[in-house]
Design an enzyme around this catalytic site. Structure first.
Site: not given
Lengths: 288, 335
Positions: B167, B235, B271
């Site tokens: 991430d 995300k 996400k």
């Protein structure tokens, strides 16, 4: 000139706020001769669930306050009740159909009882706790602590005195309360909620649901996050089933006492200690 | 005016924008994306949140939500023990109910990856049925304020330690000042740093930190930018900035993903992370996914919830459905 009547629709008291019932339902509160007095929210199981969440959130703050502080806060409520005495008397006359002398006597008794319990807040530990004698060089001390969230079915046959007799003792030790008010005599409970909202009691410590105890009580009895159940006003319900449901999640239960519940719930230290857990601590004495 | 040559190893961008990729061509493309109808988007998101999901649908939704969770601990106070208990919780979310599905991944800081991998043991799986991935935040998470060399080392380190998913955060400062090329280059470089020794890649999730991008238009541009640069997932947030994930922003990103799928036939994951604490909220997201991108996005390869406290609330709801009475915090583990 005649005025247009101001028709009231009351709401629930959950977490220090006055929300409508999640279900949107209301029911009519009628006077002793059947005349319309006001609409009250008809609480649903989800309102009960929300009230338990609010109560759970309030437990730590209220139970950590010193007994002295809780006593002061509870006493302050009695002061506010005294200030609203006339309103409570009027409401009791309207819903119960008694004369104003009887209603006034009930309000006075409720206020006196509230003050009686407030006084216990910084004293019940001394009476209910103990320094135990043990055969060793230890201090062994037992102290009562609040059990947590207490769900109460308030007496159905009493407006204010029954309600006060049920919630005040649970509050003394630091419990948070979800109370299902008298279905017919809900006006006093609603007014008490307004008193509590303007008092120093933190939001969520007392949550007042109006509606059908028969509908809500089973959900509170089986709710895993409720620690104790006071069935004081559940005499008309199938309260054995409520006890069984409560046993599934190991709750303390006070069964109905029989007779007029307001009179039966005479002020007593036992009503306070019923909703406490005893903690016993061992501590070494210094070496001699 | 500086017309920097953008790193050319971004096949998606070359395919969409053509061969000679420059900062200005990228900028022209991104600025040419139509603006977002903010009122319409918020109304759409609010409308998706009003669906009533009950009984068997709710049971299915709750299980699906658990299987989509990236169970996360991103605290300065994290310890190997905390990570081990997180992994244990991910493997057995509800100790009282063996039928409870496992989470998709555990998400930790880079230095905690070895402990997560070790704790998972045989259950460590990249896409293997029943396995749990290890996701690591990298590139100077959460601020992203470090030199590129440090960010790349951070990433490579986590990948070498066994992270299946990275991430990364984008450089919001550069993005907001219009230096899209810089942001693009960084994503491409981090993607390259995700390459494992055997030539495969760790999945790259690109955190846009929508709470700092200020406008929906920026969110849409940043989403396109991240996808063009090679993101496998986009995300919303780090969870360290408020507002974190919101439903409108997630719907917007799902729309970008849907548009990209229609354009290229390639599926990108989404996400939302941060601020999703209740089953009720999570179910709203599930509805938004199904209605915006499509039901095939309701799988761990294409959608994740970045959450820590959400799991407990879902478990309470699951217990309510199973037992018929409301459950309480005493019946789930304390994280």
């Amino acid at each position: 000139m005649s005025r247009l009547a101001v028709l009231k629709t009351y709401k629930l008291y959950i977490g220090g706020k006055f929300p409508r019932s999640e279900s949107g339902r209301v029911y009519e509160i009628v006077g002793s001769s059947g005349e319309f007095l006001a609409n009250a929210a008809l609480a649903s199981r989800k309102d009960a669930r929300d009230a338990v969440v609010a109560a759970r959130g309030a437990v730590s703050g209220w139970s950590k306050a010193t007994g002295y502080n809780r006593g002061q806060v509870l006493y302050r409520i009695a002061e506010l009740l005294e200030g609203r005495r006339a309103q409570f008397v009027d409401e009791i006359v309207a819903v119960e159909g008694v004369n104003s002398a009887v209603a006034a006597a009930q309000v006075d008794a409720a206020i006196d009882r509230w003050i009686w319990y407030a006084g216990w807040a910084d004293k019940y530990v001394q009476v209910a706790g103990n320094a135990n004698a043990v055969s060793g060089p230890f201090f062994n001390i037992s102290v009562p602590e609040p059990t947590g969230v207490v769900a109460i079915i308030a007496p159905q046959d009493s407006s204010l005195l029954g309600l006060v007799s049920a919630i005040a003792p649970a509050l003394v030790s630091g419990n948070a309360v979800v109370v299902v008010a008298s279905e017919r005599f809900a006006l006093s409970a609603i007014s008490l909620a307004e008193v509590l909202a303007t008092s120093d009691v933190p939001g969520g410590v007392v949550n007042v649901l109006t509606g059908s105890p028969a509908e809500i009580a089973p959900w509170l009895a089986s709710h895993a996050d409720v620690n104790a159940l006071d069935l004081l006003g559940a005499g008309e319900l199938d309260w054995v089933d409520l006890q069984i449901a409560a046993a599934e999640t190991l709750k303390r239960v006070l069964p109905p006492e029989g007779g007029s519940s307001a009179a039966a719930a005479a002020p007593s230290l036992e009503r306070i200690t019923a909703f406490t857990e005893t903690k016993t601590v061992w501590h070494t004495k210094s070496l001699i | 005016m500086s017309i920097d040559k953008v790193v050319n190893s971004a096949p998606r961008a070359i395919e969409v924008l053509g061969g000679d990729l420059t900062e200005s061509s990228l900028k022209r493309y991104l600025n040419g994306i139509p603006g977002v109808d903010a009122v319409g988007l918020e109304a759409r998101a609010a409308d998706l949140g009003t669906r009533s999901i009950k009984t068997t649908s709710k049971a299915w939704a709750l299980d699906t939500i658990i299987s989509l969770i990236d169970l996360t601990t991103l605290e300065g106070a994290d310890t190997p023990g905390k990570v081990r208990s997180l992994v244990a919780k991910g493997l057995t979310p509800d100790a009282g109910d063996p039928s409870c599905p496992r989470v998709a991944a555990v998400c930790v800081y880079g230095d905690m990856v070895p402990y997560a991998v070790e704790a998972l043991g045989a259950f460590h799986g990249d896409g293997i049925e029943g396995g749990i991935n290890v996701a690591a935040v990298a590139t100077a998470f959460p601020s992203g304020r470090a030199s590129l060399a440090v960010k790349l080392a951070d990433t490579a380190d986590a990948v070498a330690a066994g992270a299946d998913e990275i991430d990364m955060v984008i450089d919001r400062g550069a993005f907001l000042s219009g230096r899209y090329g810089l942001v693009f280059d960084e994503i491409v470089a981090v993607k390259e740093a995700c390459r494992r020794a055997d030539g495969t890649f760790a999945h790259l999730k690109v955190i846009l930190e929508t709470g700092e991008l200020n406008t929906y238009d920026n969110v849409r541009r940043a989403s396109w930018l991240a996808i063009l640069a090679g993101a496998d997932f986009i995300k919303t947030s780090t969870g360290k900035v408020a507002p974190a994930a919101t439903l409108p922003v997630t719907v917007l990103m799902l729309e970008v993903v849907r548009d990209w799928y229609r354009l290229t036939g390639e599926k990108i994951g989404v996400k939302p992370a941060g601020g999703i604490r209740t089953s009720k909220d999570a179910i709203k997201y599930a509805v938004a996914i199904a209605e915006t991108a499509g039901e095939e996005w309701l799988q761990p390869q294409l959608f994740r919830f970045g959450a820590s406290s959400l799991l407990n609330d879902v478990l309470l709801q699951r217990q309510k459905l199973a037992t018929g009475h409301y459950s309480g915090a005493d019946y789930v583990t304390i994280d």
